[in-house]
Scaffold this active site. Structure first.
Site, mmCIF file in Angstrom:
data_model
loop_
_atom_site.group_PDB
_atom_site.id
_atom_site.type_symbol
_atom_site.label_atom_id
_atom_site.label_comp_id
_atom_site.label_asym_id
_atom_site.label_seq_id
_atom_site.Cartn_x
_atom_site.Cartn_y
_atom_site.Cartn_z
ATOM 1 N N HIS A 1 0.828 -1.214 0.000
ATOM 2 C CA HIS A 1 0.000 0.000 0.000
ATOM 3 C C HIS A 1 0.864 1.266 0.000
ATOM 4 O O HIS A 1 0.753 2.121 -0.876
ATOM 5 C CB HIS A 1 -0.907 0.024 1.229
ATOM 6 C CG HIS A 1 -1.754 -1.183 1.414
ATOM 7 N ND1 HIS A 1 -2.765 -1.519 0.544
ATOM 8 C CD2 HIS A 1 -1.761 -2.128 2.393
ATOM 9 C CE1 HIS A 1 -3.359 -2.634 0.974
ATOM 10 N NE2 HIS A 1 -2.762 -3.015 2.080
ATOM 11 N N ASP A 2 1.703 1.389 1.013
ATOM 12 C CA ASP A 2 2.487 2.612 1.189
ATOM 13 C C ASP A 2 3.637 2.735 0.197
ATOM 14 O O ASP A 2 3.881 3.831 -0.329
ATOM 15 C CB ASP A 2 2.991 2.703 2.628
ATOM 16 C CG ASP A 2 1.842 2.783 3.632
ATOM 17 O OD1 ASP A 2 0.695 3.021 3.206
ATOM 18 O OD2 ASP A 2 2.093 2.594 4.839
#
Length: 313
Positions: free
Chosen positions: A241-242
């Site tokens: 995600h990040d």
């Protein structure tokens, strides 16, 4: 090099995002701001400093930010990130979590945005509390920032959230802050679960890092996350995600985007933190968010692996 501030709530994928940002060699990282989120703020700071020490970039200052959401009680995600937030990795590295830069993170964001007007990108991979507080104190911030790239939300895959069926963790962890940011007029790009869940770092991918400086860390810190994914989704992998959010700043062509009006639900028990995208323009409002519709996941995974492989033990 692009000037950035990376705002983190350092759990596992935040740690990997820091690695990508640092090892890309393409950012002027003005500082890293810490916010309560995946784990409590003290853990966030400790984890961030451990990762920076592991990269040899201890000179990057860490700024202490909000220790709780604006209105609700803190909510953490130990089941995904482990008791310490990074799956027990880097346990041998000693850091002083009290040794942080002498400025509140929202004030640092304001200071740097004013100093570098039109040049500064904020990469926000945790709850948006720090940015909301900064905007509340200095509304001109919305005009000073070049762009804000946010990991969060779920816009077209309702029912496939990771905290509520409708909601993604960063939005759920402080929906009031997200609503303030989304209504501020600041230039926003939203890297949501719609695309981040397509970027799985598998055990096979991790093996490609064997012999590099980061192999042991990536394998150890993602173990708890990969186990969670296997139990819940049937895939032994870690959704990036990040790191994808950092990747989108490095190479915007990784994603297909479009601009719409997006609002945040803050009142419903069923959908608190939901990012509601007006695809049909029923509200007749000007777009306020550039959302991601699709991602070249294979190209991003290759970018991530190749960047970390450049660091040989």
């Amino acid at each position: 090099m692009e000037k950035i501030i990376l705002d983190v709530d350092t759990g596992i994928d935040d740690a990997l995002a820091i690695l990508l940002a640092v090892e890309s060699g393409r950012f002027d990282i003005l500082g890293i701001t810490a916010v309560n989120g995946n784990v409590p703020l003290d853990y966030v700071i400790k984890n961030t400093k451990k990762v920076l020490k592991h990269t040899g970039k201890e000179s990057i200052n860490v700024y202490k930010g909000a220790s709780r959401p604006i209105l609700i009680e803190p909510f953490h995600e130990y089941s995904v990130h482990g008791n310490d937030g990074i799956g027990g990795a880097l346990s041998s590295i000693e850091v002083d979590s009290d040794d942080v830069a002498d400025m509140f993170a929202p004030d640092f964001i304001i200071e740097q945005a004013e100093r570098h007007q039109g040049e500064l990108t904020l990469i926000m991979v945790g709850p948006l509390t720090n940015l909301a507080l900064a905007l509340r104190k200095e509304p001109r911030l919305a005009k000073w920032i070049k762009q804000v790239v946010v990991m969060g939300g779920l816009v077209s895959e309702a029912g496939k959230g990771n905290t509520l069926p409708t909601s993604e963790f960063n939005m759920y962890a402080d929906a009031e802050a997200a609503k303030m940011v989304f209504h501020s007029g600041i230039p926003l790009k939203l890297v949501s679960l719609d695309v981040t869940k397509k970027t799985f770092l598998t055990s096979e991918d991790i093996e490609k890092l064997k012999g590099t400086h980061y192999y042991d860390f990536v394998k150890e810190c993602t173990a708890v996350y990969r186990k969670y994914s296997e139990e819940n989704y049937g895939v032994n992998g870690c959704a990036l995600h990040d790191p994808l959010t950092v990747g989108v700043v490095l190479d915007p062509t990784l994603v297909t985007t479009a601009s719409y009006f997006v609002d945040i639900e803050t009142k419903s028990e069923l959908s608190y933190g939901q990012t509601i995208c007006d695809f049909g323009n029923l509200w007749n409002k000007e777009p306020n968010v550039e959302i991601c519709l699709d991602v070249d996941s294979e190209r991003f995974i290759s970018m991530f692996i190749d960047t970390l492989k450049n660091t040989i033990n």
